[in-house]
Motif scaffolding. Sequence first.
Motif, PDB file in Angstrom:
ATOM      1  N   ASP A   8      12.840  13.142  -6.665  1.00 28.33           N
ATOM      2  CA  ASP A   8      11.370  13.254  -6.491  1.00 28.33           C
ATOM      3  C   ASP A   8      10.840  11.791  -6.524  1.00 28.33           C
ATOM      4  OD1 ASP A   8       9.922  15.849  -6.568  1.00 28.33           O
ATOM      5  OD2 ASP A   8      11.495  16.101  -8.196  1.00 28.33           O
ATOM      6  N   ILE A   9      10.005  11.288  -5.452  1.00 24.58           N
ATOM      7  CA  ILE A   9       9.631   9.702  -5.378  1.00 24.58           C
ATOM      8  C   ILE A   9       7.919   9.929  -5.356  1.00 24.58           C
ATOM      9  CG2 ILE A   9       9.148   8.027  -3.986  1.00 24.58           C
ATOM     10  CD1 ILE A   9      12.268   8.290  -3.332  1.00 24.58           C
ATOM     11  N   ARG A  10       7.396   9.486  -6.253  1.00 26.20           N
ATOM     12  CA  ARG A  10       5.987   9.729  -6.633  1.00 26.20           C
ATOM     13  C   ARG A  10       5.348   8.325  -6.588  1.00 26.20           C
ATOM     14  NH1 ARG A  10       4.965  14.865  -8.661  1.00 26.20           N
ATOM     15  NH2 ARG A  10       6.817  15.653  -9.811  1.00 26.20           N
ATOM     16  N   LEU A  11       4.405   8.276  -5.807  1.00 19.47           N
ATOM     17  CA  LEU A  11       3.702   6.964  -5.697  1.00 19.47           C
ATOM     18  C   LEU A  11       2.117   6.979  -6.454  1.00 19.47           C
ATOM     19  CD1 LEU A  11       3.990   6.504  -1.832  1.00 19.47           C
ATOM     20  CD2 LEU A  11       5.244   5.541  -3.729  1.00 19.47           C
ATOM     21  N   THR A  12       1.868   6.044  -7.179  1.00 19.42           N
ATOM     22  CA  THR A  12       0.474   6.040  -8.008  1.00 19.42           C
ATOM     23  C   THR A  12      -0.192   4.644  -7.700  1.00 19.42           C
ATOM     24  OG1 THR A  12       1.565   7.163  -9.612  1.00 19.42           O
ATOM     25  CG2 THR A  12      -0.496   6.369 -10.271  1.00 19.42           C
ATOM     26  N   THR A  13      -1.490   4.891  -7.317  1.00 21.90           N
ATOM     27  CA  THR A  13      -2.266   3.424  -7.336  1.00 21.90           C
ATOM     28  C   THR A  13      -2.519   3.232  -8.586  1.00 21.90           C
ATOM     29  OG1 THR A  13      -3.105   4.267  -5.206  1.00 21.90           O
ATOM     30  CG2 THR A  13      -4.272   2.611  -6.364  1.00 21.90           C
ATOM     31  N   LEU A  14      -2.355   1.908  -9.172  1.00 20.98           N
ATOM     32  CA  LEU A  14      -2.668   1.405 -10.344  1.00 20.98           C
ATOM     33  C   LEU A  14      -4.176   0.965 -10.066  1.00 20.98           C
ATOM     34  CD1 LEU A  14       0.829  -0.359 -10.950  1.00 20.98           C
ATOM     35  CD2 LEU A  14      -0.023   1.792 -11.884  1.00 20.98           C
ATOM     36  N   PRO A  15      -4.658   0.618 -11.417  1.00 20.23           N
ATOM     37  CA  PRO A  15      -6.260   0.000 -11.564  1.00 20.23           C
ATOM     38  C   PRO A  15      -6.351  -1.212 -10.963  1.00 20.23           C
ATOM     39  CG  PRO A  15      -5.596   1.010 -13.553  1.00 20.23           C
ATOM     40  CD  PRO A  15      -4.228   0.910 -12.869  1.00 20.23           C
ATOM     41  N   ASP A  16      -5.164  -2.048 -10.941  1.00 18.91           N
ATOM     42  CA  ASP A  16      -5.260  -3.371 -10.205  1.00 18.91           C
ATOM     43  C   ASP A  16      -5.076  -3.458  -8.595  1.00 18.91           C
ATOM     44  OD1 ASP A  16      -2.625  -3.107 -10.020  1.00 18.91           O
ATOM     45  OD2 ASP A  16      -2.040  -4.693 -11.073  1.00 18.91           O
ATOM     46  N   GLU A  32      -6.451  10.026   0.059  1.00 17.67           N
ATOM     47  CA  GLU A  32      -7.488   9.582  -0.750  1.00 17.67           C
ATOM     48  C   GLU A  32      -7.168   9.988  -2.334  1.00 17.67           C
ATOM     49  OE1 GLU A  32     -12.250   9.283  -1.608  1.00 17.67           O
ATOM     50  OE2 GLU A  32     -11.461   8.863   0.410  1.00 17.67           O
ATOM     51  N   ALA A  33      -7.060  11.301  -2.318  1.00 18.40           N
ATOM     52  CA  ALA A  33      -6.917  11.893  -3.693  1.00 18.40           C
ATOM     53  C   ALA A  33      -5.377  11.890  -4.236  1.00 18.40           C
ATOM     54  CB  ALA A  33      -7.441  13.398  -3.730  1.00 18.40           C
ATOM     55  N   ASN A  34      -4.630  11.471  -3.290  1.00 25.26           N
ATOM     56  CA  ASN A  34      -3.068  11.780  -3.856  1.00 25.26           C
ATOM     57  C   ASN A  34      -2.382  10.643  -3.281  1.00 25.26           C
ATOM     58  OD1 ASN A  34      -0.433  12.791  -4.187  1.00 25.26           O
ATOM     59  ND2 ASN A  34      -0.503  13.668  -2.227  1.00 25.26           N
ATOM     60  N   ALA A  74       0.807  -1.098   0.133  1.00 25.68           N
ATOM     61  CA  ALA A  74      -0.132   0.049  -0.021  1.00 25.68           C
ATOM     62  C   ALA A  74       0.932   1.327   0.044  1.00 25.68           C
ATOM     63  CB  ALA A  74      -0.800  -0.022   1.192  1.00 25.68           C
ATOM     64  N   PRO A  75       0.303   2.233  -0.570  1.00 27.77           N
ATOM     65  CA  PRO A  75       1.233   3.799  -0.627  1.00 27.77           C
ATOM     66  C   PRO A  75       1.482   3.979   0.908  1.00 27.77           C
ATOM     67  CG  PRO A  75      -0.654   3.905  -2.060  1.00 27.77           C
ATOM     68  CD  PRO A  75      -0.635   2.334  -1.316  1.00 27.77           C
ATOM     69  N   GLN A  76       0.795   3.758   1.813  1.00 30.81           N
ATOM     70  CA  GLN A  76       1.112   4.156   3.075  1.00 30.81           C
ATOM     71  C   GLN A  76       2.300   3.425   3.804  1.00 30.81           C
ATOM     72  OE1 GLN A  76      -0.236   6.951   5.113  1.00 30.81           O
ATOM     73  NE2 GLN A  76       1.693   6.674   6.037  1.00 30.81           N
ATOM     74  N   ARG A  77       2.248   2.250   3.422  1.00 33.31           N
ATOM     75  CA  ARG A  77       3.459   1.405   3.786  1.00 33.31           C
ATOM     76  C   ARG A  77       4.822   1.679   3.167  1.00 33.31           C
ATOM     77  NH1 ARG A  77       6.781  -1.453   6.918  1.00 33.31           N
ATOM     78  NH2 ARG A  77       7.814  -3.065   5.962  1.00 33.31           N
ATOM     79  N   LEU A  78       4.703   2.045   2.013  1.00 31.49           N
ATOM     80  CA  LEU A  78       5.947   2.623   1.342  1.00 31.49           C
ATOM     81  C   LEU A  78       6.381   3.782   1.839  1.00 31.49           C
ATOM     82  CD1 LEU A  78       4.946   1.645  -2.463  1.00 31.49           C
ATOM     83  CD2 LEU A  78       6.917   0.965  -1.175  1.00 31.49           C
TER      84      LEU A  78
END
Length: 153
Positions: free
Chosen positions: A97-105, A78-80, A15-19
């Motif tokens: 810069d490190i960017r996290l993105t939630t993928l459709p899967d 939620e939005a970011n 999950a993004p929060q874990r990262l």
Amino acid sequence: MRPIVVTVGTDTSAAPQRLWDLLTDWENQGEWMREAADFAVTSPQRCGVGVTVATTVRIAGIATRDRIRVDIWQPPAEANPGHLGIVHLGWIKGRGDIRLTTLPDGRTRLAWTERLQPPLGPVGATGMRLLAPLFARTFRRDLALLRTLAEHP
């Protein structure tokens, strides 16, 4: 002088929060960033814009003390999914810069870009351009270690 730009990425089931928690656990970054050691927060604050951290970085047998300052702090919401931006203040200047993105899967994509300004004029620029593939390989290894830590706490 043009910066050296290195971009790497990985997809993970974490999950993004874990990262985010691993990315901002300053003193333990050496667990996944093996070219760096001796991390120390040097600011009164530990989170948010303005955090400063010092570390010793060794690549290609060259060691330097790198200082960074956080200039973008957007933890997962939620939005970011998340964006951490830092400015390098040491011998080698630049930004990361490190960017996290939630993928459709439901997986998370982590994209890491470093824009490094070579020191020592044209000589430093030539050396850093020759080392750019090593930087990319090192950062890919870092992300593989980070992914393993994130997926197997």
